[in-house]
Design an enzyme around this catalytic site. Structure first.
Site, mmCIF file in Angstrom:
data_model
loop_
_atom_site.group_PDB
_atom_site.id
_atom_site.type_symbol
_atom_site.label_atom_id
_atom_site.label_comp_id
_atom_site.label_asym_id
_atom_site.label_seq_id
_atom_site.Cartn_x
_atom_site.Cartn_y
_atom_site.Cartn_z
ATOM 1 N N GLU A 173 56.824 15.301 47.739
ATOM 2 C CA GLU A 173 56.149 14.963 48.990
ATOM 3 C C GLU A 173 54.754 15.556 48.871
ATOM 4 O O GLU A 173 54.581 16.773 48.852
ATOM 5 C CB GLU A 173 56.923 15.545 50.184
ATOM 6 C CG GLU A 173 56.482 14.969 51.520
ATOM 7 C CD GLU A 173 55.435 15.825 52.198
ATOM 8 O OE1 GLU A 173 54.256 15.396 52.219
ATOM 9 O OE2 GLU A 173 55.781 16.897 52.698
ATOM 10 N N GLU A 215 41.306 14.488 51.684
ATOM 11 C CA GLU A 215 42.168 15.118 52.689
ATOM 12 C C GLU A 215 41.495 16.377 53.225
ATOM 13 O O GLU A 215 40.979 17.199 52.462
ATOM 14 C CB GLU A 215 43.522 15.471 52.074
ATOM 15 C CG GLU A 215 44.532 15.996 53.075
ATOM 16 C CD GLU A 215 45.907 16.227 52.467
ATOM 17 O OE1 GLU A 215 46.891 16.265 53.227
ATOM 18 O OE2 GLU A 215 45.994 16.366 51.227
ATOM 19 N N CYS A 238 50.353 17.754 56.274
ATOM 20 C CA CYS A 238 50.163 16.557 55.460
ATOM 21 C C CYS A 238 50.170 15.287 56.294
ATOM 22 O O CYS A 238 49.619 14.263 55.870
ATOM 23 C CB CYS A 238 51.219 16.491 54.359
ATOM 24 S SG CYS A 238 52.906 16.597 54.974
ATOM 25 N N LYS A 288 61.020 28.347 44.170
ATOM 26 C CA LYS A 288 59.727 28.986 43.949
ATOM 27 C C LYS A 288 58.888 28.726 45.202
ATOM 28 O O LYS A 288 58.316 27.657 45.370
ATOM 29 C CB LYS A 288 59.065 28.390 42.708
ATOM 30 C CG LYS A 288 57.813 29.112 42.135
ATOM 31 C CD LYS A 288 56.806 29.481 43.116
ATOM 32 C CE LYS A 288 55.543 30.076 42.561
ATOM 33 N NZ LYS A 288 54.512 30.082 43.648
#
Length: 483
Positions: A252, A387, A286, A176
């Site tokens: 992750e 973040e 990230c 997906k």
């Protein structure tokens, strides 16, 4: 709506449209113009893909490691042939500057090449027994059907980083991909198809109904492994749901990387490194450093160099040669930049450069944000805990080692950290004290297909890449033999 049937679902070796022919538009974030359409799959199509993967599991897992390796090697050869085509599509669909897009396509190929070889290294061990008439051996066998959910920020390398080890191990999979980048995902699946992956071994559901497709995958008892890259909030939710069927899980997730410049470091070199890694992929990575801590004795020199480097970055459409900063993925991301900078300004941060949404000549898109440097950032500011995922470098001074390690570790995340120092003892000592899964010492790119990638704490579970990467897709079976 497109007039022609849209076929980006790949189920049991066939390209097909969604039930009812539903589709959604794919846009260029530089202009917000529609560049194509993708099939909008849902629960029914996902269930079909799972059944196809289950049916293909027996035959695929029975192939030899050398046969699976040959298929992955062929996919790698095809990727190299189509390298520029894939890079251009990546840049247009995701907005990534073309130079970085080319680098990512190469990186995606590295996983195909690496795991083609790792397939041949799957083996067991013999274990001594306390009984003279007994022998123990172990076998490594594929975990089964894999659900792989991938993000938009690295839309091709995250696919190969998951699918290559899954196939190498003998698993089958349902992918997906992110709704923002389904066209590149389809082009990536064609690499596998053209390389000879049998029908049903790989399946793909493009969809803008992420929750519906994701829930179908994690709730299915047939699916035995979930691998996900994305936000921490979604990763936690998927892992919790996967627990109901005791699936293997590797996730992750987000990061909030510190970048530490010790007093013995070269501030100019460190600033150049910070500019390169912070603004990679327009900051949408990230492992991008969110908090830059510089010893007070080097602070102004570091800021001056960083300002100079950031000021030289060219902002524009990703496919334009020479562009270093592309658009953010959408307006919501740009609004987040405005929110973080506004909050920092109100609480006393100094805007050294940038700090605003900008227009780019000839483009109608509203997703461009000026590469920004904030100075005198404090822990109370939103950007110190949230973040960023954008082109904002937040810099703060520090005075001693214990202080900076406390600040660096003061986060729920634990993916990557960076350290600049010219002293070996400092490098070892500080690295050991940093609570992160990866540390770059005078190195802004501590990643490779041959090395394990992953974090601790809220940044995830498991590792991708390296020899550990294929372990995530293998079960160990113990065999006791009476002789």
């Amino acid at each position: 709506m497109s007039q022609e049937p849209v076929r980006t679902l790949y189920i049991n070796g066939e390209w097909r449209s969604a039930n009812g022919s539903g589709s959604f538009a794919v846009t260029d974030p530089s202009t917000t113009e529609i560049i194509g359409y993708a099939s909008d799959g849902g629960r029914a199509e996902t269930e079909e893909a799972i059944i196809a993967a289950q049916a293909a599991l027996g035959p695929w897992s029975s192939t030899t490691a050398y046969e699976r390796a040959a298929v992955l090697s062929k996919a790698h050869a095809l990727l190299r042939e189509r390298h520029e085509e894939l890079a251009q599509l990546l840049s247009q669909e995701q907005g990534k500057p073309i130079r970085a897009a080319r680098t990512e396509v190469t990186y995606a190929g590295d996983f195909l090449s690496w795991f083609a070889e790792e397939a041949k290294r799957i083996g067991g061990v013999t274990i001594p027994s306390a009984r003279a008439d007994q022998r123990f051996i172990t076998m490594r066998q594929p975990v089964g059907v894999v659900a792989a959910i991938t993000p938009w920020n690295y839309p091709i390398s995250m696919i190969t980083r998951k699918l290559a080890p899954a196939l190498a191990a003998g698993c089958t999979a349902v992918l997906k991909p992110a709704a923002q980048t389904p066209l590149l995902a389809a082009a990536t699946i064609r690499l596998f198809e053209d390389a000879g992956v049998p029908a049903g071994v790989l399946n793909m559901i493009t969809s803008q109904r992420a929750a519906e497709v994701g829930d179908t995958l994690v709730e299915s008892p047939i699916v035995r492994k979930l691998t996900f890259t994305g936000s921490t909030a979604i990763g936690k939710m998927l892992a919790a749901k996967a627990a109901t069927t005791l699936k293997r899980v590797s996730v992750e997730l987000g990061g909030h990387a510190p970048f530490i410049v010790m007093p013995d470091a070269d501030p100019v070199r460190a600033a150049k490194g910070a500019a390169l890694v912070k603004f990679l992929n327009t900051g949408q990575a990230c492992i991008s450093p969110n908090r830059i801590y510089v010893h007070r004795s080097l602070y102004e020199t570091f800021l001056a160099t960083l300002e100079q480097r950031v000021g030289a970055l060219k902002v524009g459409k990703g496919t334009t040669e020479g562009v270093g900063i592309g658009p953010l993925i959408d307006n919501r991301a740009t609004e987040k930049m405005e929110s973080q900078v506004g909050d920092a300004r109100e609480k006393g941060a100094r805007v050294v450069i940038g700090g605003r949404r900008i227009a780019v000549d000839g483009l109608d898109g509203e997703n461009f944000y000026a590469p920004t440097v904030l100075a005198d950032v404090t822990p109370e500011m939103l950007i110190s805990s949230e973040e960023t995922f954008g082109p904002i470098a937040a810099v703060a001074p520090f005075d001693d080692e214990d202080e900076v390690i406390r600040l660096a570790n003061d986060t729920e995340y634990g993916l990557a950290a960076y350290l600049y120092t010219n002293d070996l003892s400092t490098a070892i000592r500080v690295t050991e004290r940093l609570k992160f899964g990866m540390v770059g010492v005078n190195d802004i790119n501590p990643t490779s297909a041959a090395a394990p990638f992953g974090g601790v704490k809220a940044s995830g579970l498991g590792r991708e890449g390296g020899y550990e990467g294929i372990d995530e897709y293998l079960d160990t079976k113990l065999v006791g033999i009476a002789v």
